[in-house]
Enzyme design. Structure first.
Site, PDB file in Angstrom:
ATOM      1  NE  ARG A 155      -1.963   1.195   4.692  1.00 27.01           N
ATOM      2  CZ  ARG A 155      -0.784   1.636   5.022  1.00 27.01           C
ATOM      3  NH1 ARG A 155      -0.210   2.584   4.011  1.00 27.01           N
ATOM      4  NH2 ARG A 155       0.207   1.264   5.770  1.00 27.01           N
ATOM      5  CD1 TRP A 180      -2.350  -2.086   1.533  1.00 26.92           C
ATOM      6  CD2 TRP A 180      -3.117  -0.805  -0.023  1.00 26.92           C
ATOM      7  NE1 TRP A 180      -3.402  -2.843   0.806  1.00 26.92           N
ATOM      8  CE2 TRP A 180      -4.006  -1.812  -0.061  1.00 26.92           C
ATOM      9  CE3 TRP A 180      -3.560   0.405  -0.888  1.00 26.92           C
ATOM     10  CZ2 TRP A 180      -5.443  -1.898  -0.809  1.00 26.92           C
ATOM     11  CZ3 TRP A 180      -4.547   0.050  -1.756  1.00 26.92           C
ATOM     12  CH2 TRP A 180      -5.461  -0.999  -1.765  1.00 26.92           C
ATOM     13  CD  GLU A 181       2.932   3.673   3.291  1.00 23.69           C
ATOM     14  OE1 GLU A 181       3.148   4.672   2.702  1.00 23.69           O
ATOM     15  OE2 GLU A 181       2.027   3.596   4.518  1.00 23.69           O
ATOM     16  N   GLY A 182       3.664   1.609  -1.492  1.00 24.08           N
ATOM     17  CA  GLY A 182       4.384   1.488  -2.848  1.00 24.08           C
ATOM     18  C   GLY A 182       5.991   1.935  -2.973  1.00 24.08           C
TER      19      GLY A 182
END
Length: 258
Positions: free
Chosen positions: A237, A110-112
């Site tokens: 998320r 989710w942060e990438g």
């Protein structure tokens, strides 16, 4: 002075050796994967992926034992002056702050991956997997830009204990969470910050003894706004965190490891 131990290989790609036994201490030097280090003593410090033992090298700095191939989570040489006993399973929440791989994967997903510092969707400068820059151009990061996937993962491993530690300090010992539940909450704290978690209804309800699954299902989805707007990415998320929270596991993570 304790006798020197045998040389042990570094098992991380780029490993920080710090001025003290914890991730908050300044970086003195770095070691590359496969490099041999000799130890003068060991002590307890910040937990890194569940291992709270730190090794003092002959360079006079401390490296997390997690990144040293000593072959054990226990002492292989003498304790540093003022050191305590090594951590063990069931040692209480002081050492039960690790995050399982499912949690690390969720955070990374989710942060990438960001190789060099750039603004996130709400304009905050980040790098790696969600590392929020504290100085201009993320000068506090001691890995070279652009980051590789490996060094970004190591930076994430450096960052996560801050959030797992603050979460552990907010929850009372009546709260019982398995490793998936714990990982889901650490992801939430990582995303929203320790201060927001401390004052949250979610933490209050858990400490009041409410059913954790009910609390997570009701409270996590509310954390969907950034910059005054609902972001679909945050909605997704939170749903992913709820799914992980509800994934069955027999491994307890808080307050006592088993």
């Amino acid at each position: 002075m304790a006798p020197l131990s045998s040389a042990y290989a570094i098992n991380g790609d780029v490993v920080n050796c710090r001025s003290g036994p914890g991730t908050s201490f300044s970086v003195v030097r770095t070691y590359k994967k496969g490099q041999d280090v000799s130890l003068t003593c060991q002590t307890v410090g910040t937990s890194v992926n569940g291992d709270a033992l730190w090794d003092k090298t002959t360079d006079g700095c401390f490296v997390a034992d997690y990144y040293v191939s000593t072959g054990t989570g226990n002492y292989v040489t003498g304790r540093c002056e003022g050191g305590s006993s090594p951590p063990s399973e069931g040692n209480g929440n002081g050492y039960c702050k690790k995050v399982n791989q499912a949690g690390l994967d969720l955070i990374s997903r989710w942060e990438g991956f960001v190789a060099s510092p750039r603004p996130d969707p709400v304009g905050l400068p980040t790098v790696g997997y969600g590392h929020l820059c504290q100085q201009k151009n993320c000068a506090e990061v001691h890995y070279s830009f652009p980051l590789s996937v490996a060094t970004a993962q190591q930076l994430l491993n450096d960052d996560v204990p801050k959030y797992s530690s603050c979460l552990a300090s907010y929850l009372n010992n009546r709260v019982t969470l398995n490793d998936n539940q714990w990982a889901a909450l650490v992801s939430w704290v990582f995303n929203n910050g320790c201060g927001s978690a401390k004052s949250s209804t979610l933490v209050q309800r858990l400490n009041n003894g409410e059913d954790p699954s009910t609390v997570a299902s009701q409270e996590l989805p509310q954390w969907r706004m950034a910059g005054g707007h609902v972001l679909q990415g945050l909605v997704n998320r939170r749903a992913d965190e709820v799914r992980l929270f509800k994934t069955a596991s027999s491994k307890q993570a808080y307050p006592n490891c088993r």
